[in-house]
Motif scaffolding. Structure first.
Motif, short mmCIF file in Angstrom:
data_model
loop_
_atom_site.label_atom_id
_atom_site.label_comp_id
_atom_site.label_asym_id
_atom_site.label_seq_id
_atom_site.Cartn_x
_atom_site.Cartn_y
_atom_site.Cartn_z
N LYS A 144 4.30 -6.17 5.03
CA LYS A 144 5.60 -6.82 5.14
C LYS A 144 5.50 -8.20 5.78
O LYS A 144 6.29 -9.10 5.47
N SER A 145 4.55 -8.39 6.71
CA SER A 145 4.52 -9.61 7.51
C SER A 145 3.51 -10.65 7.04
O SER A 145 3.63 -11.82 7.39
N VAL A 146 2.51 -10.26 6.25
CA VAL A 146 1.45 -11.19 5.88
C VAL A 146 1.85 -12.04 4.68
O VAL A 146 2.60 -11.60 3.81
N ASP A 147 1.36 -13.28 4.67
CA ASP A 147 1.51 -14.14 3.50
C ASP A 147 0.33 -13.83 2.57
O ASP A 147 -0.74 -14.44 2.67
N ALA A 148 0.53 -12.87 1.69
CA ALA A 148 -0.57 -12.37 0.87
C ALA A 148 -1.01 -13.36 -0.20
O ALA A 148 -2.08 -13.17 -0.80
N SER A 149 -0.24 -14.43 -0.44
CA SER A 149 -0.64 -15.42 -1.44
C SER A 149 -1.88 -16.18 -1.01
O SER A 149 -2.53 -16.82 -1.85
N LYS A 150 -2.25 -16.11 0.26
CA LYS A 150 -3.44 -16.80 0.76
C LYS A 150 -4.70 -15.97 0.57
O LYS A 150 -5.79 -16.43 0.91
N PHE A 151 -4.55 -14.75 0.05
CA PHE A 151 -5.68 -13.84 -0.07
C PHE A 151 -5.71 -13.20 -1.46
O PHE A 151 -4.72 -13.20 -2.19
N ASP A 152 -6.87 -12.68 -1.78
CA ASP A 152 -6.98 -11.72 -2.88
C ASP A 152 -6.71 -10.37 -2.23
O ASP A 152 -7.63 -9.69 -1.76
N ALA A 153 -5.44 -9.98 -2.15
CA ALA A 153 -5.00 -8.87 -1.31
C ALA A 153 -4.89 -7.58 -2.11
O ALA A 153 -4.37 -7.57 -3.23
N CYS A 154 -5.36 -6.51 -1.50
CA CYS A 154 -5.41 -5.22 -2.18
C CYS A 154 -5.18 -4.11 -1.17
O CYS A 154 -5.72 -4.16 -0.05
N VAL A 155 -4.38 -3.11 -1.51
CA VAL A 155 -4.18 -1.94 -0.66
C VAL A 155 -4.67 -0.71 -1.42
O VAL A 155 -4.40 -0.55 -2.62
N ILE A 156 -5.42 0.14 -0.73
CA ILE A 156 -5.98 1.35 -1.33
C ILE A 156 -5.44 2.56 -0.59
O ILE A 156 -5.58 2.68 0.63
N SER A 157 -4.81 3.45 -1.33
CA SER A 157 -4.24 4.65 -0.72
C SER A 157 -3.99 5.69 -1.81
O SER A 157 -3.60 5.33 -2.93
N PRO A 158 -4.20 6.98 -1.50
CA PRO A 158 -3.86 8.01 -2.49
C PRO A 158 -2.36 8.21 -2.61
O PRO A 158 -1.89 8.87 -3.53
N ARG A 159 -1.60 7.64 -1.67
CA ARG A 159 -0.14 7.79 -1.65
C ARG A 159 0.49 6.44 -1.96
O ARG A 159 0.25 5.47 -1.24
N ASN A 160 1.29 6.36 -3.02
CA ASN A 160 1.82 5.07 -3.45
C ASN A 160 3.18 4.74 -2.83
O ASN A 160 3.96 3.99 -3.39
#
Length: 667
Positions: free
Chosen positions: A230-246
């Motif tokens: 919610k707080s990060v400016d993800a446009s500055k990264f190649d951002a990815c979240v990994i979780s079995p729960r979506n």
């Protein structure tokens, strides 16, 4: 009484919305349109996700079958305009048969995929009894050396000097008023930070293949990971979240969801909605290679009606471990096999069905008296916040809804709250604990219920659980119908594996199986790795394993990532001339401030529209109980919902429950 409670709930919702409205929330509401699906991210995470999705049975067989049926139905409609009814009937049978076989194949594929996911989750959460018992919940790699390092343009200081500054900042804490002001300004910064156009970001990434962006990988979708997204400016990264729960789940309200006070979807948010710039991989992280900087994962992949488990790796530059913790059974025989838990939506859903089944089964006329009492005996192990709140919600359900549907079963109901220590709600002051006991043991105002149908058993440790009995260490045997385990948390295998891989720098007896971090939440001995939430502990700064702590840690890391902190330095350095707004420009310092927890108070619902609220203000405790505590409890739970959608749905559930009662329907 019903109308008053409804009115209070509606007033509460309006007031909380007005007081809780922020620039960040408004920015979210009026955010740009979501991703243009014609633009595909070229990042490794996105490519991997697209590859998995293209092979997944949910997206291929489901839609192909649906499209075929629609096309066939259209042809059938045109054909039936002719004169040959027999031919039309034959064609219709063929369509129905083919559609049915495809539908059955899809159902089998989905069932197989779910079984495989459960198996992966079981292995990912399987911890030895010894590790569970051990986990009753120097300088790091940034430490001592005499070599010179550059911490700011044009100025070199030695590592010894940096180590001194590191120790000084690590021990520094703001006063309560200063900390409150600091968090208020953090919120303003978040609100003023411009939100990227998601479609533009994704298109640019696809063209540039994200070659120049550092890879930020987040493990988990709980409180810490969700707050970071919610707080990060993800446009500055190649951002990815990994979780079995979506999805993210508001865990404090699982007790209410298990008894029908609120619905499951009201307390969840899709992880893709949290930050659409992030790519999401539905997989379980099984291991991390800190030398190669890769995360090893497993995912269920389906092709048609066949499913298999696929292993793959995701590289990272920055890794945030927010996988949380598992239920700690302390190695007690039978707990995993026979008890219900309250950690996930699936746990609350299974418990809700079990409660309904217990009453329906007890309503069978030929059942003996002893068996009926056993079936309607609910045992809750653990008198912490989860155990107490579930007991309170269960009492509300029994006293408000059961008399309408099962009045003949009221005399047989028993609730037993079992606690190994001599107190309940150990986080609260003793006077508040006594008030909680009083609320939980209040005599029911419902005719037919036994006056002492709720029993509190202190200094009663569980020794063994069987399918029909719970044996305590003092020899007491409790026959039961439903047992709920809420007696603590323990480490996950991934966390233990990371600790073992790092070695000496993680050997801290106080950590109890968690990852040891510094005050900037960097895992000691693992460059590029941060940890937040229940899977971590800060060296020399003990914090409770609560959603509050995890959420604040996630927001803290998100802000530092947005400011492009240099994590590999002894002291994370910020670029002072890269402020994003005037508040950031005034506040931004040379070095990132260490994390400091702001205690916003603790809450616990104790039943019958009563709750406990304890707020620590600059060392002084403000306490509230009864109806006033209930108002504060509902205000906090309402305002802390992660979106306007969730706020409206929770408010609707509360009003619906007050007017119509809880929904006992089982699917």
């Amino acid at each position: 009484m019903v109308s008053v409670r409804c009115l209070v709930t509606i007033i509460l919702a309006v007031c909380s919305n007005i007081l809780g409205a922020s620039a960040f929330r408004l920015n979210r509401v009026f955010a740009p349109a979501r991703t243009d699906r014609s633009c595909v991210s070229g990042s490794l995470c996105s490519q991997r996700g697209a590859a998995l999705q293209s092979r997944n049975g949910y997206s291929t067989s489901a839609f192909s079958g649906y499209s075929w049926s629609r096309t066939a139905a259209g042809l059938l409609g045109a054909k039936m305009g002719g004169a040959d009814d027999d031919e039309n009937a034959s064609l219709k049978k063929l369509v129905d048969k083919e559609s049915g076989s495809k539908e059955q194949g899809l159902k089998n594929s989905i069932a197989q995929a779910e079984d495989m996911k459960e198996e992966i989750a079981r292995k990912a959460g399987e911890v030895s009894s010894r590790d569970e018992k051990d986990a009753d919940v120097g300088l790091s790699q940034f430490g001592a050396s005499t070599e010179t390092t550059t911490l700011q343009r044009g100025k070199d200081i030695t590592r010894d000097e940096a180590g001194t500054m590191f120790a000084d900042l690590s021990n520094r804490k703001l006063s309560y008023p200063a900390l409150v002001l600091d968090r208020f300004l953090d919120g303003l910064e978040d609100g003023l930070r411009p939100k990227p156009d998601v479609s533009q970001v994704r298109c640019e990434e696809g063209k540039r293949k994200a070659s120049g962006k550092p890879k930020l990988v987040v493990l988990g979708s709980g409180w810490g990971a969700h707050a970071l997204m919610k707080s990060v400016d993800a446009s500055k990264f190649d951002a990815c979240v990994i979780s079995p729960r979506n999805y993210f789940v508001f865990t404090p309200m699982l007790a209410g969801a298990a008894t029908g006070t609120v619905e499951f979807r009201s307390i969840t948010e899709s992880i893709r909605d949290a930050n659409p710039v992030f790519d999401y991989l539905e997989a379980t992280a099984t291991d991390v290679d800190i030398k190669k900087k890769v995360v090893k994962c497993q995912s269920v992949v389906c092709e048609g009606a066949e499913c298999s488990i696929e292993d793959f790796e995701v590289p990272y530059d920055h890794l945030v471990v927010g996988v949380g913790a598992s239920v700690n059974t302390f190695g007690i025989p039978g707990v995993k096999e026979h008890c219900y838990f309250l950690k996930q939506i699936s746990d609350a859903e299974a418990l809700r069905k079990a409660i309904g089944n217990a009453f329906e089964r007890a309503n069978i006329p030929d059942m003996s008296l002893e068996e009926r009492i056993r079936t309607l005996t609910f045992v809750i192990a653990g008198a912490g916040p989860t155990g107490v709140e579930f007991t309170a919600e269960l009492r509300d359900f029994i006293e408000q809804d059961v008399p309408k549907y099962y009045p003949n079963l009221l005399p047989y109901i028993r609730i037993k709250l079992v606690e190994a220590s001599d107190r309940v709600l150990m986080q609260f002051e003793s006077s508040m604990q006594q008030k909680a006991v009083q609320d939980l043991l209040n005599r029911p105002q419902v005719e037919g219920l036994d006056e002492n149908y709720t029993e509190l058993l202190l200094k009663s440790a569980v020794d063994q659980v069987t399918s029909a009995e719970i044996r305590l260490k003092d020899g007491t045997v409790i026959p039961y119908g439903i047992a709920v385990w809420a007696a603590g948390i323990g480490p996950l295998p991934l966390t233990l594996s990371l600790r073992d891989q790092i070695g000496e720098e993680q050997q801290d007896e106080q950590a109890r199986g968690r990852l040891v971090c510094d005050r900037w939440l960097r895992v000691k001995g693992a460059p590029g790795v941060m940890a937040i939430g229940d899977c971590s502990t800060i060296d020399g700064y003990a914090l409770p394993a609560t959603a509050q702590v995890a959420s604040q840690q996630g927001s803290y890391l998100g802000r530092l990532f947005s400011k492009e902190a240099k994590w590999d330095e002894v002291l994370p350095e910020l670029e002072v001339d890269k402020s994003e707004n005037f508040i950031d420009g005034i506040r931004r310092k040379r070095y990132a401030k260490p994390f400091q927890f702001l205690n916003l108070g603790i809450l616990a619902y104790t039943g019958g529209d009563n709750a406990l609220a304890e707020i620590d203000v600059a060392g002084s405790k403000i306490q509230s109980t009864g109806s006033a505590g209930w108002f504060l409890w509902r205000s906090a739970y309402f305002s802390k919902q992660v979106s306007l959608r969730n706020q409206l749905m929770v408010m609707f559930d509360w009003v619906k429950t007050n007017i119509f009662g809880r929904d006992l329907t089982r699917y």
